[in-house]
Write a protein that holds these residues in place. Structure first.
Motif, PDB file in Angstrom:
ATOM      1  N   GLU A  75     -13.896 -33.633   0.436  1.00 47.13           N
ATOM      2  CA  GLU A  75     -12.742 -33.814  -0.457  1.00 47.13           C
ATOM      3  C   GLU A  75     -11.486 -33.840   0.403  1.00 47.13           C
ATOM      4  OE1 GLU A  75     -11.714 -34.215  -3.792  1.00 47.13           O
ATOM      5  OE2 GLU A  75      -9.778 -34.129  -2.776  1.00 47.13           O
ATOM      6  N   ILE A  94     -15.304 -35.224 -18.902  1.00 47.30           N
ATOM      7  CA  ILE A  94     -15.835 -34.018 -18.262  1.00 47.30           C
ATOM      8  C   ILE A  94     -17.297 -33.787 -18.633  1.00 47.30           C
ATOM      9  CG2 ILE A  94     -15.681 -31.484 -18.242  1.00 47.30           C
ATOM     10  CD1 ILE A  94     -12.594 -31.839 -18.449  1.00 47.30           C
ATOM     11  N   ASN A 110      -7.750 -33.223 -23.553  1.00 46.06           N
ATOM     12  CA  ASN A 110      -7.773 -33.938 -24.834  1.00 46.06           C
ATOM     13  C   ASN A 110      -8.881 -33.438 -25.744  1.00 46.06           C
ATOM     14  OD1 ASN A 110      -5.607 -35.642 -24.343  1.00 46.06           O
ATOM     15  ND2 ASN A 110      -6.874 -37.061 -23.166  1.00 46.06           N
ATOM     16  N   ARG A 112      -6.782 -33.818  -8.693  1.00 50.89           N
ATOM     17  CA  ARG A 112      -6.060 -34.676  -9.659  1.00 50.89           C
ATOM     18  C   ARG A 112      -5.590 -33.864 -10.854  1.00 50.89           C
ATOM     19  NH1 ARG A 112      -8.783 -39.437  -7.961  1.00 50.89           N
ATOM     20  NH2 ARG A 112      -7.383 -40.318  -6.413  1.00 50.89           N
TER      21      ARG A 112
END
Ligand code: FAD
Length: 438
Positions: A37, A392, A56, A44
């Motif tokens: 990474e 997700i 959301n 992010r």
């Protein structure tokens, strides 16, 4: 700092949720792997989005199966820092072999040998397989119509943080997906004059008959859809978990003082021209909204569920004037609009991946995440295998399937412990993309 290994079976690039999920499944399957990474785990979520962003989907839904948000009620919406912490905790649970602060700079096939040469910011290694988990939202896209006007402050939604960051004055937000709508709402609440350019969109009800839309999409089988409808792939989804979660209602935003306009067509001499499609775009969103209510009602009737009727969900606010008499042009100076926020989406960026699974336009070539070049995999892309793939909860299931594919492929080459199992037709899962190469 520990040196990188000289070679590794499977390299996962990126430690967002996709990389963490991939690592969990590879660990469970005993596949030696490394996750590189360039920043930090879930970067992010930490720094790539605006300050007030919350998920959301509710906490019971926007998570991996193995860990709940213990500090949140199931119906609450995790803020972005909480989500980043969640993935960090998640990776720690199984000691995911993640090395942060290391960028993968290039991946090339080894000529005449198996595997790939991987150049990183901290040296070179050889990997037999590479999983690109670098995210679907890599390069901000600003359309070419953006004017070259130095006095106009312009930024992409990915660079927006909060209202205070913007110069005084009005704001034109272009794009009515979740980002554009939530940013426009935040600016309106901060007292700004806001113009929102609304394109074709879907806008599911936040909840209906006591259940969140994430639940409805699940029970109606809509998360599982494997291909986007002809229009769906290009249509944004407006939904919000902000302020405890609410349905995005463009008319309500207009009644609160926001000016809705059609799709932004051109900038010319200090003026912006809008398409005459505002009413049609809103009607499409309403149709999509009602279709979900209809499907939910039919489901309740079919299975005799005891969910309270909610007739008020079908009531629409009166048509605001900005919709019945839409503005086709806006003089930016006269309207004191000094900022344009482009909430116009993202493109992928696979320049580092110099293999046959990326086409000339830079688009990944794959089937359900299995790259056309053997040994290359993609994860986290919209519609990778189904509607949930870039979300997700959905990426976790794609990662499991890709890990299975890797296990099967390794077995063919005697790299795994399960060679005999794979060779036994009774227990082997024949990989859909098996070729003679690794
Ligand atoms: C504004 C916004 C809100 C969203 N909200 C939700 C939500 O509420 N619920 C939901 O389910 N989904 C949401 N999503 C969709 C999706 O869940 C997120 O975009 C999520 O961050 C994607 O995770 P990922 O792991 O696929 O990619 P990313 O989070 O983008 O992670 C990719 C990682 O790869 C690293 N990387 C990239 N290139 C390299 C390289 N060459 N070498 C090493 N590392 C590299 C990056 O630093 C990054 O950490 C949202 C998306 C956006 C844009």
């Amino acid at each position: 700092m520990t040196a990188l290994p000289a070679d590794i079976d499977t390299l996962v690039v990126g430690a967002g949720q996709a990389g963490v999920a991939m690592s969990e499944h590879l660990s469970a399957a005993g596949v030696p792997h490394l996750v590189l990474e360039r920043d930090r785990i879930a970067e992010r979520w930490r720094t790539g989005r605006w300050d007030s962003l919350v998920a959301n989907g509710p906490a019971w839904h926007d998570r991996f199966p193995g860990l709940t948000f213990t500090d949140l009620a199931p119906g609450e919406f995790a803020d972005k820092n909480r989500i980043a912490a969640y993935f960090e905790d998640y990776a720690a649970r199984f000691s995911a072999p993640i090395r942060t602060g290391i960028a993968v700079e290039s991946v090339r096939r080894r000529p005449g040998e198996s595997g790939f040469v991987v150049e990183t910011s901290q040296g070179t290694l050889i990997a037999q397989r590479v999983v690109a988990a670098t995210g679907a939202f890599q390069k901000p896209v600003i359309p070419e119509i953006a004017p070259d006007t130095p006095t106009l402050h312009q930024l992409h939604s990915s660079a927006y943080r909060n209202p205070e960051q913007l110069p005084a004055g009005g704001v034109l937000v272009v794009g009515s997906g979740s980002s554009g709508t939530q940013i426009a709402d935040e600016l309106l609440r901060a007292g700004r004059d806001v113009y929102l350019s609304v394109g074709p969109h879907d806008r599911p009800p936040r909840s209906y008959r006591g259940r969140d839309f994430c639940w409805w999409l699940g029970v109606l089988g809509l998360w599982d859809a494997e291909t986007a409808g002809a229009e769906e792939a290009h249509v944004t989804i407006a939904v919000s978990g902000a302020h405890g979660g609410h349905t995005v209602d463009f008319r309500e935003l207009a009644h609160r003082g926001m000016t809705l306009v059609g799709r932004t067509r051109a900038f010319d001499d200090g003026q912006v021209a809008f398409d005459d499609d505002l009413a049609a775009n809103l009607a499409r969103g309403d149709e999509n909204y009602r279709a979900l209510l209809d499907a939910a009602d039919a489901y309740v009737a079919r299975y005799g569920l005891d969910l309270p009727p909610e007739p008020e969900a079908r009531r629409m606010a009166a048509q605001p004037q900005c919709v019945s008499q839409p503005r086709r042009r806006l003089d930016l100076e006269k309207a004191d609009v000094r900022t344009v926020i482009w909430a116009t989406g993202f493109a992928s960026d696979y320049r580092w991946l110099a293999v046959d699974a990326v086409d000339a336009a830079g688009q990944p070539r794959h089937h359900r995440g299995v790259g056309t070049e053997p040994g290359v995999y993609f994860l986290g892309l919209p519609w990778l295998s189904h509607r949930g793939s870039s979300f997700i909860w959905g990426v976790w299931h794609d990662a499991r399937r890709i890990a299975d594919h890797i296990v099967t492929r390794r077995a063919y080459f005697g790299q795994g412990d399960d060679v005999e199992a794979a060779a036994d037709p009774a227990t082997a899962e024949t990989p859909a993309h098996a070729t003679a190469s690794r």
